[in-house]
Design an enzyme around this catalytic site. Structure first.
Site, PDB file in Angstrom:
ATOM      1  N   ASP A 119       0.811  -1.222   0.000  1.00 11.46           N
ATOM      2  CA  ASP A 119       0.000   0.000   0.000  1.00 11.46           C
ATOM      3  C   ASP A 119       0.848   1.278   0.000  1.00 11.46           C
ATOM      4  O   ASP A 119       0.301   2.384  -0.009  1.00 11.46           O
ATOM      5  CB  ASP A 119      -0.966  -0.001   1.192  1.00 11.46           C
ATOM      6  CG  ASP A 119      -0.245  -0.034   2.536  1.00 11.46           C
ATOM      7  OD1 ASP A 119       1.005  -0.011   2.546  1.00 11.46           O
ATOM      8  OD2 ASP A 119      -0.933  -0.098   3.573  1.00 11.46           O
ATOM      9  N   ARG A 171      13.813  10.310   6.778  1.00 11.40           N
ATOM     10  CA  ARG A 171      15.139   9.928   7.253  1.00 11.40           C
ATOM     11  C   ARG A 171      16.218  10.499   6.351  1.00 11.40           C
ATOM     12  O   ARG A 171      15.980  10.817   5.191  1.00 11.40           O
ATOM     13  CB  ARG A 171      15.257   8.407   7.376  1.00 11.40           C
ATOM     14  CG  ARG A 171      15.327   7.667   6.066  1.00 11.40           C
ATOM     15  CD  ARG A 171      15.505   6.169   6.324  1.00 11.40           C
ATOM     16  NE  ARG A 171      15.448   5.423   5.081  1.00 11.40           N
ATOM     17  CZ  ARG A 171      15.324   4.102   5.017  1.00 11.40           C
ATOM     18  NH1 ARG A 171      15.222   3.384   6.119  1.00 11.40           N
ATOM     19  NH2 ARG A 171      15.292   3.487   3.843  1.00 11.40           N
ATOM     20  N   ARG A 178      22.461   0.507  -2.060  1.00 13.79           N
ATOM     21  CA  ARG A 178      22.500  -0.771  -1.338  1.00 13.79           C
ATOM     22  C   ARG A 178      23.246  -1.805  -2.171  1.00 13.79           C
ATOM     23  O   ARG A 178      23.441  -1.615  -3.377  1.00 13.79           O
ATOM     24  CB  ARG A 178      21.065  -1.288  -1.136  1.00 13.79           C
ATOM     25  CG  ARG A 178      20.128  -0.270  -0.538  1.00 13.79           C
ATOM     26  CD  ARG A 178      18.724  -0.369  -1.138  1.00 13.79           C
ATOM     27  NE  ARG A 178      17.895   0.776  -0.704  1.00 13.79           N
ATOM     28  CZ  ARG A 178      17.199   0.807   0.405  1.00 13.79           C
ATOM     29  NH1 ARG A 178      17.151  -0.247   1.180  1.00 13.79           N
ATOM     30  NH2 ARG A 178      16.518   1.876   0.751  1.00 13.79           N
ATOM     31  N   ASP A 243      19.251  -5.949   0.165  1.00 18.26           N
ATOM     32  CA  ASP A 243      18.636  -4.650  -0.110  1.00 18.26           C
ATOM     33  C   ASP A 243      18.612  -3.775   1.146  1.00 18.26           C
ATOM     34  O   ASP A 243      18.265  -2.597   1.068  1.00 18.26           O
ATOM     35  CB  ASP A 243      17.218  -4.809  -0.672  1.00 18.26           C
ATOM     36  CG  ASP A 243      16.344  -5.686   0.190  1.00 18.26           C
ATOM     37  OD1 ASP A 243      16.731  -6.838   0.439  1.00 18.26           O
ATOM     38  OD2 ASP A 243      15.279  -5.225   0.633  1.00 18.26           O
TER      39      ASP A 243
HETATM   40  P1  AMP Z   1      11.732  -3.784   3.859  1.00 16.44           P
HETATM   41  O1  AMP Z   1      11.448  -5.139   4.418  1.00 16.44           O
HETATM   42  O2  AMP Z   1      11.057  -2.658   4.579  1.00 16.44           O
HETATM   43  O3  AMP Z   1      13.205  -3.537   3.688  1.00 16.44           O
HETATM   44  O4  AMP Z   1      11.079  -3.779   2.400  1.00 16.44           O
HETATM   45  C1  AMP Z   1      11.374  -4.712   1.402  1.00 16.44           C
HETATM   46  C2  AMP Z   1      10.746  -4.265   0.111  1.00 16.44           C
HETATM   47  O5  AMP Z   1       9.319  -4.241   0.224  1.00 16.44           O
HETATM   48  C3  AMP Z   1      11.159  -2.884  -0.343  1.00 16.44           C
HETATM   49  O6  AMP Z   1      11.216  -2.887  -1.746  1.00 16.44           O
HETATM   50  C4  AMP Z   1      10.023  -2.022   0.156  1.00 16.44           C
HETATM   51  O7  AMP Z   1       9.892  -0.827  -0.576  1.00 16.44           O
HETATM   52  C5  AMP Z   1       8.819  -2.935  -0.046  1.00 16.44           C
HETATM   53  N1  AMP Z   1       7.722  -2.630   0.883  1.00 16.44           N
HETATM   54  C6  AMP Z   1       7.668  -2.866   2.213  1.00 16.44           C
HETATM   55  N2  AMP Z   1       6.497  -2.465   2.732  1.00 16.44           N
HETATM   56  C7  AMP Z   1       5.780  -1.942   1.719  1.00 16.44           C
HETATM   57  C8  AMP Z   1       4.483  -1.348   1.602  1.00 16.44           C
HETATM   58  N3  AMP Z   1       3.674  -1.218   2.648  1.00 16.44           N
HETATM   59  N4  AMP Z   1       4.094  -0.932   0.384  1.00 16.44           N
HETATM   60  C9  AMP Z   1       4.887  -1.061  -0.684  1.00 16.44           C
HETATM   61  N5  AMP Z   1       6.101  -1.605  -0.661  1.00 16.44           N
HETATM   62  C10 AMP Z   1       6.557  -2.047   0.532  1.00 16.44           C
HETATM   63 MG    MG Z   2      14.452  -2.356   2.973  1.00 16.07          MG
END
Ligand code: AMP
Ligand code: MG
Length: 469
Positions: A119, A171, A178, A243
């Protein structure tokens, strides 16, 4: 409000990102603003409404060039060929008063072409967790992204736990490059883009590096030291996917992260880390694994692949010793030893073994070493006393032992139960616990709020951190 933006990433070719603006939100309200950081960035604070408008993405700073960055990544060891900022938007960069270029990024600011099923939003809990923990890490002296602002959106979002208040974190980072940023172009065989990216990363982070191989060496060195620093304060990142591994060597992407209370090499907090891949004691191995992925991606740049492979392999193979040395430096300092020798490894390890056997509190045991109260942390006093005798002999003629210890052993760290209590209060509209934590964690090596140094009681323990961010 004026933000002196200077955007170098947006000047790279289109292949690196998609231009996209934040999606506006219903009723933004400023929850937190980091005045000290704002000053460093040359951002003049105006009124709260103005700040809420900017840091919610409802209005854009004059020179913003908003975009979502492309990257790939290994998530829990499995390669995902396309990730990218799915809910984060880079507004631009500011060169701070130390001359360091810093990204200004909104996280939770709406969907982007990389959102996949998500979302594009974040809920209040993880936003405030990242705010508090990243600022605490900074105060501890550990390289990290920082928190500039937190805003509530006035919109509820759906997560596993139900409907939750939405929020946006702003932030800063020395960059958001990355390991996964390199992987995406390597995977696609886009060698020209990989070269451009490498040149950009060298210019931004490692201006002294002579080329990609030298950059790899420098990134490995920073990772080694970073991991040693995490270990030395009992920090568990929780999701060390490629990432979430920054080329500049900062701690990035605070998800289900936590600081350990009782010491356990195998401690895992993340509810989705069933195999313990990112357990406390496995972090050095994972850092090496991540650097091997970076090396693999960079190999494509080289014409003489065999020679490059040989050199890169040597760099990666040097990492265990590098981490071990950094680990010893950090942990020996915790014992008051500024210039450790190889034998000090046993001294550190035997204390950790005692702590592991008894589940002694990591932070409080080390902090108590300098005032002689550490034995209270153990039930097997004889075992501890025997260790303490050896330790006392080792440090007997060393200078500044207490100062060295107190500068390496924080009195307070962001304990998980305090973070959870703070999030619960903030969700109910009470930001007082947030303010309290922020005040105490500003000076973690000085005890200003003794209650916050206490280990959780049995009923306060928070065994897991949920990933529903
Ligand atoms: P993270 O686990 O926060 O490092 O996210 C891993 C990937 O999922 C990244 O590409 C984020 O941008 C994507 N992501 C995480 N949460 C969301 C969200 N609520 N909506 C869209 N993309 C998300
Ligand atoms: Mg991430």
């Amino acid at each position: 409000m004026h933000m002196p933006l200077d955007n170098s990433f947006a000047a790279l070719p289109d292949a690196f990102y998609t231009r996209v603006a934040p999606t506006s939100v219903k009723a933004p309200k400023l929850l937190a603003f980091n005045e000290g950081l704002a000053k460093l960035l040359g951002i003049a604070a105006t009124d709260q409404d103005d700040l809420a408008q900017i840091f919610s993405g409802n209005s854009l700073p004059q020179d913003a060039d908003p975009l979502a960055q492309l990257y790939a990544g290994h998530q829990f060891g499995n390669f995902n060929p396309q990730l990218g900022d799915g809910r984060a938007i880079l507004l631009g960069e500011i060169i701070d008063s130390n001359g360091i270029r810093r990204d200004i990024q909104l996280k939770g600011s709406g969907r982007t072409p990389y959102s996949r099923g998500g979302d594009g939003r974040a809920w209040l809990g993880p936003v405030l967790r990242e705010y508090v923990v990243s600022e605490a890490m900074h105060a501890l002296g550990i390289p990290t992204t920082r928190a500039l602002a937190a805003v509530s959106t006035g919109e509820d979002i759906l997560r596993e736990q139900g409907m939750l208040p939405g929020a946006i974190l702003t932030r800063t980072a020395s960059s958001h490059l990355r390991v996964g940023t390199f992987q995406v172009f390597a995977h696609r065989g886009q060698v020209a883009e990989l070269q451009t990216l490498t040149d950009y990363a060298i210019k931004r982070h490692y201006p002294d590096a002579s080329g990609p191989m030298d950059m790899l060496r420098a990134v490995c060195a920073r990772q080694a030291d970073l991991i040693a620093q995490w270990m030395s304060v009992g920090f568990i990142h929780g999701v060390m996917n490629t990432d979430n591994c920054a080329i500049g060597g900062e701690t990035i992407d605070y998800g289900p992260c936590a600081f350990m209370d009782d010491f356990n090499m195998g401690r895992v907090f993340s509810s989705i880390d069933q195999q313990g891949r990112y357990a406390y004691g496995n972090q050095p191995n994972i850092a090496i694994w991540n650097m091997a992925q970076l090396a693999t991606a960079l190999l494509q740049i080289f014409e003489d692949k065999d020679a490059a492979l040989e050199e890169a392999t040597a760099i990666i193979h040097a990492m265990p010793d590098q981490i071990e040395a950094a680990w010893l430096t950090r942990f020996a300092a915790k014992l008051g030893i500024a210039a450790p020798t190889q034998e000090d490894t046993d001294l550190v390890q035997s204390l950790l073994d005692l702590m592991q056997n008894e589940g002694a509190d990591f932070t409080n045991t080390f902090r108590a070493l300098s005032d002689g109260a550490a034995r209270d942390q153990f039930t097997d006093r004889d075992a501890f006393d025997a260790w303490a005798t050896t330790h006392a002999e080792r440090i007997a003629y060393l200078p500044n032992v207490h100062d060295i210890m107190n500068a390496a052993n924080p009195a307070v760290i962001p304990r998980n139960h305090r973070i959870e209590q703070m999030i619960a209060a903030a969700t109910a509209g009470d930001m007082a616990p947030f303010e309290r934590l922020m005040a105490a964690y500003k000076t973690p090596y000085t005890l200003t709020d003794p209650d916050l140094a206490k280990a959780p009681t049995q009923s306060e323990i928070v065994p897991a951190t949920f990933c529903g961010t």
